[in-house]
Write an enzyme that holds these catalytic residues in place. Structure first.
Site, PDB file in Angstrom:
ATOM      1  N   HIS A  77       0.822  -1.215   0.000  1.00 42.07           N
ATOM      2  CA  HIS A  77       0.000   0.000   0.000  1.00 42.07           C
ATOM      3  C   HIS A  77       0.854   1.262   0.000  1.00 42.07           C
ATOM      4  O   HIS A  77       1.300   1.727   1.051  1.00 42.07           O
ATOM      5  CB  HIS A  77      -0.907  -0.019   1.248  1.00 42.07           C
ATOM      6  CG  HIS A  77      -1.906   1.086   1.282  1.00 42.07           C
ATOM      7  ND1 HIS A  77      -3.021   1.033   2.094  1.00 42.07           N
ATOM      8  CD2 HIS A  77      -1.988   2.267   0.643  1.00 42.07           C
ATOM      9  CE1 HIS A  77      -3.739   2.132   1.929  1.00 42.07           C
ATOM     10  NE2 HIS A  77      -3.117   2.904   1.056  1.00 42.07           N
ATOM     11  N   ARG A  81       1.602   8.751  -6.660  1.00 40.56           N
ATOM     12  CA  ARG A  81       1.114  10.050  -7.170  1.00 40.56           C
ATOM     13  C   ARG A  81       1.234  10.237  -8.675  1.00 40.56           C
ATOM     14  O   ARG A  81       1.070  11.366  -9.166  1.00 40.56           O
ATOM     15  CB  ARG A  81       1.832  11.210  -6.466  1.00 40.56           C
ATOM     16  CG  ARG A  81       1.742  11.195  -4.946  1.00 40.56           C
ATOM     17  CD  ARG A  81       0.326  11.188  -4.440  1.00 40.56           C
ATOM     18  NE  ARG A  81       0.257  11.453  -3.001  1.00 40.56           N
ATOM     19  CZ  ARG A  81      -0.770  11.115  -2.234  1.00 40.56           C
ATOM     20  NH1 ARG A  81      -1.819  10.489  -2.757  1.00 40.56           N
ATOM     21  NH2 ARG A  81      -0.774  11.403  -0.957  1.00 40.56           N
ATOM     22  N   ASP A 322       1.262   2.806   3.707  1.00 40.29           N
ATOM     23  CA  ASP A 322       0.339   3.834   3.208  1.00 40.29           C
ATOM     24  C   ASP A 322       1.114   5.135   2.945  1.00 40.29           C
ATOM     25  O   ASP A 322       0.650   6.231   3.247  1.00 40.29           O
ATOM     26  CB  ASP A 322      -0.826   4.069   4.183  1.00 40.29           C
ATOM     27  CG  ASP A 322      -1.972   4.863   3.541  1.00 40.29           C
ATOM     28  OD1 ASP A 322      -1.937   5.103   2.317  1.00 40.29           O
ATOM     29  OD2 ASP A 322      -2.896   5.250   4.279  1.00 40.29           O
TER      30      ASP A 322
END
Ligand SMILES: [Zn+2]
Ligand SMILES: [Zn+2]
Length: 448
Positions: A77, A81, A322
């Site tokens: 995860h 971008r 994340d």
């Protein structure tokens, strides 16, 4: 069903390397001992006791001096971008950060601009990764078009195009009916469905965890039930449809309980937790540092302890960072306006080693297992330190102390919640998919 190789990386040179006198720790291979490890043509060729391998002519020798050699980590995860927000991160900088953190592969989320919700978009992203990615990257595609929660994407076509699975991460799938339909398609096309669990009618307007700190600061709070009720709902749906779901970034005890219950009743679920939810709490938000603002928000101390226990006992399968880069000017705004997210690839190992292993809360071997377990959850081979395996390795100095961020970051963004902390454990060298992808600047290697 899946046609294309799911993990993509840029051009690389297969490693030729003798790792002399390294402490090999691979819990799955049952190895925890000092060894010489010979890597030839990107594969682990031989393991022998220290001094047991004469470096073949012309091969570089890395003198490990007993430092730890672990299987390279796997992060299921991250946010790279790309496309659309390259001012925060791109495939090159994001995978460079991964390599510097000891990761041998990562899975990127599709909440980019545009959202990865069609096969042509996925194809062009994978083409970019084949040029730019330093470590292998896998991609999840969106569950719903534009992450709008309504119309499903062409899941079968995306799978054929190499999508490892599906997620609307950043957002929950609000409609149970929509998720049910996605789970039915998953039966046909495979791939993991990863879920960001949040009920927007409960989390609405919140910036941090609802509780004493949100009350004291007068900041809108996100209650734990925003997450845990959705985990329970979606575990029930997965059970009903005999489908398979992965819960992202768990942040409270009630969610851990819901996952434990689902597993106990035979539902095919898995779960991840981030270093920041394992190590920080709502108390860290009191200074209103926007690097402490993430979604889900930092937990109460009680919930934090439940997450650690869940990871230790196996209710939570793996660690995920994340990694969520944001540009400085985006984060340098009043707390409630700041975007949510923290970077994490470059600090994950050291932060957890310092905060959980050295404190005795999580044994090092188990922690290595949990940082590599994500691969199998996505039907990918787990990195192993054994002859014949492709070299996916990270060499770590467990005694090295450093201050997070003191020499900058490989990531394009610096919104790291651990910045400025004194950490133990430094990644010296990373080998991913058979190639050396990172060397710590100050770490000297001696050529044979
Ligand atoms: Zn999320
Ligand atoms: Zn995310």
């Amino acid at each position: 069903m899946m046609a294309a190789n799911p993990l993509i990386h840029g051009p690389s040179t297969p490693a030729e390397l003798l790792l002399a006198d390294v402490h090999v720790l691979d819990p799955r291979a049952g190895i925890d001992v000092r060894h010489d490890v010979l890597v030839r043509d990107g594969y682990i060729a031989e393991l022998a006791e220290p001094g047991g391998i004469d470096g073949p002519e012309g091969i570089e020798t890395v003198h490990g001096q007993g430092r730890h050699l672990l299987p390279a980590f796997f992060d299921p995860h991250v946010h790279l971008r790309t496309p659309g927000q390259e001012h925060k991160e791109d495939l090159e900088t994001g995978t460079r950060a991964a390599a510097a953190g000891g990761f041998g592969a990562v899975i990127a989320m599709p909440n980019t601009e545009p959202v990865i919700d069609s096969a042509p978009l996925l194809r062009s992203l994978r083409d970019s990764a084949a040029r730019e990615a330093r470590v292998p990257v896998g991609f999840l595609a969106a569950i719903t078009r534009g992450l709008e929660g309504e119309e499903l994407t062409e899941m079968a076509e995306l799978r054929e195009g190499g999508a490892l699975g599906f997620t609307d991460d950043g957002l929950p799938v609000r409609s149970a009916g929509t998720l049910r339909k996605a789970l039915q398609y998953q039966r046909l096309c495979g791939g993991v469905i990863s879920l960001h669990e949040e009920d927007p009618t409960l989390s609405r307007g919140g910036s941090i965890r609802e509780g004493a700190v949100s009350a004291a600061l007068g900041i809108g709070g996100i209650p734990t039930v925003s997450e845990s009720t959705m985990v329970a709902r979606d575990a029930a749906l997965a059970g009903y449809e005999r489908a398979r779901v992965h819960f992202q970034h768990l942040s409270c005890a009630a969610s851990v309980q819901a996952v434990t219950h689902a597993k106990a009743t035979g539902v095919s679920v898995s779960a991840e937790v981030t270093p920041h939810h394992l190590l920080l709490s709502e108390e860290d938000v009191r200074g209103m540092d926007t690097r402490m603002k993430m979604n889900p928000p930092l937990p109460s101390e009680e919930d934090r302890q439940a997450l650690v226990a869940g990871l230790r006992e196996g209710a939570i399968d793996c660690v995920a960072t994340d990694h969520a880069p944001h540009a400085r000017e985006e984060k340098e705004v009043p707390f409630e306006q700041a975007p949510m997210g923290t970077t994490g690839l470059e600090t994950a190992f050291a932060a957890l080693y310092t905060g959980l292993v050295l404190t005795g809360e999580l044994p090092l071997a188990l922690r290595v297992e949990r940082m590599t377990a994500g691969a199998a959850l996505f039907d990918l081979p787990t990195p192993r330190i054994a002859p014949g395996e492709p070299a996916n390795l990270t060499l770590i100095d467990l005694d090295a102390e450093w201050i997070a961020g003191e020499h900058g970051w490989e990531s394009r963004s610096d919104n790291c919640c651990f910045a400025g902390r004194r950490l133990r454990g430094r990644v010296l060298l990373t080998v991913a998919a058979g190639a050396v992808v990172y060397r710590e600047r100050a770490f000297s290697v001696v050529a044979a």
